[in-house]
Design an enzyme around this catalytic site. Sequence first.
Site, PDB file in Angstrom:
ATOM      1  N   HIS A  52       0.838  -1.190   0.000  1.00 57.59           N
ATOM      2  CA  HIS A  52       0.000   0.000   0.000  1.00 57.59           C
ATOM      3  C   HIS A  52       0.882   1.253   0.000  1.00 57.59           C
ATOM      4  CE1 HIS A  52      -3.847  -2.160   1.647  1.00 57.59           C
ATOM      5  NE2 HIS A  52      -3.385  -2.680   0.526  1.00 57.59           N
ATOM      6  N   GLU A  54       1.391   3.799   1.977  1.00 59.30           N
ATOM      7  CA  GLU A  54       2.194   4.138   3.140  1.00 59.30           C
ATOM      8  C   GLU A  54       3.489   3.332   3.174  1.00 59.30           C
ATOM      9  OE1 GLU A  54      -2.111   3.822   4.721  1.00 59.30           O
ATOM     10  OE2 GLU A  54      -0.977   3.189   2.961  1.00 59.30           O
ATOM     11  N   ALA A 161     -19.838  11.892 -28.071  1.00 66.73           N
ATOM     12  CA  ALA A 161     -19.386  13.037 -28.877  1.00 66.73           C
ATOM     13  C   ALA A 161     -20.532  13.412 -29.799  1.00 66.73           C
ATOM     14  CB  ALA A 161     -18.141  12.675 -29.678  1.00 66.73           C
ATOM     15  N   TRP A 177     -15.200  11.096 -38.044  1.00 67.49           N
ATOM     16  CA  TRP A 177     -14.917  11.778 -36.788  1.00 67.49           C
ATOM     17  C   TRP A 177     -15.723  13.060 -36.649  1.00 67.49           C
ATOM     18  CZ3 TRP A 177     -12.748   8.636 -33.672  1.00 67.49           C
ATOM     19  CH2 TRP A 177     -11.786   7.715 -34.099  1.00 67.49           C
ATOM     20  N   GLY A 281     -24.276   4.177 -28.845  1.00 66.99           N
ATOM     21  CA  GLY A 281     -25.244   5.041 -29.497  1.00 66.99           C
ATOM     22  C   GLY A 281     -26.305   5.540 -28.548  1.00 66.99           C
ATOM     23  N   LEU A 284     -28.800   2.791 -26.294  1.00 70.95           N
ATOM     24  CA  LEU A 284     -28.232   2.195 -25.089  1.00 70.95           C
ATOM     25  C   LEU A 284     -27.930   3.267 -24.049  1.00 70.95           C
ATOM     26  CD1 LEU A 284     -27.166  -0.167 -23.465  1.00 70.95           C
ATOM     27  CD2 LEU A 284     -24.983   0.029 -24.691  1.00 70.95           C
TER      28      LEU A 284
END
Length: 345
Positions: A52, A54, A161, A177, A281, A284
């Site tokens: 970890h 620490e 997007a 794109w 899309g 969903l």
Amino acid sequence: MQGEDVGWMRRAMDEARKGVGRTAPNPPVGAVVVKDGVEIGAGWHRGAGLPHAEREAMAAVRSTLGEDVLRGSSVYVTLEPCSTHGRTPPCTEGLIEAGVARVIYAAEDPNPAHAGGADALLAAAGIAVTRGVLAEEAARLIRPFAKVQRCGLPWVILKTAMSLDGRITRPPGEGMWLTGPEARAEVQRLRAEVEAIVTSGETVRKDRPRLDLRDPELAAGRAQPWRVVLTANPNNLPKDAPLFTDANRQRTLIESRDPPEEVLRKLVTERGVSAVLVECGGRLAASLLEAGLVDEWVAFLAPMLCGGPVPALAGEGFPDGLRLRQPEFRRFGSDVMLRAEVLRD
């Protein structure tokens, strides 16, 4: 000391961020060791079964300055030190053995087996404990881990997007794109935050996405994300799609029977996933939002108008609207990104 504590905790946060997307099913954690106002060691948790934060930070001190220097030092850690045996020994034990004088941590451990257990153990050993320094910032960093502990589901980020008129595809005959290279580079960084990417069968058939980490720097030292295809028609998926033919094809999963919530639960229990990115899309996306399964939405807005029938969000709609909180806006080239949590009642 509060101002000084905040500064050192921010330094520990910098260490913790190195582990985002790498430590599941554990949370990303960072630690810094300070003595006489000087940093003498730092570390971050690198993965389940490994030391970890620490212990990493204290090991860094031992390797350069020796064991004795740890005595009387202060250790800043972004999450409450663990106090029980797991894959590794408890960090409280290591801190006590090292003879540190003070432990300062940000967030309480959301794991019920550990929560609140460190304070009494450390105090009984004569170590001063300060808790809650930058607690909110630290809690944001471990949201996926905390959600898994709370309800057994991963943190779900929906990415889309779109054009200014809310479309996710360009007109026929134009390029694929919507956004520019700067925004697409940010998507790679988003993928590096998660252990799985979920998409739809329709997206696989139409767009043939790769859904992988292609930036060598981001991909170094980490597994490619699981790629999960949700589809009612698995036999209609294109067998020559990249998800089934590329070098990472063994990281592709097809889910055709279970509802999305159960798929997400299985990713936690069977694959150790804490965070999921959804790239799909409008249909969903809407169904996941309507089911209350999305925690965060990342939207890239491109400065163009596309028209056409494919919206970024389909479905039946939300009668009272769906609000977002803590919105963050950033610009990538000519595109604008909105990132915010989905607000639930």
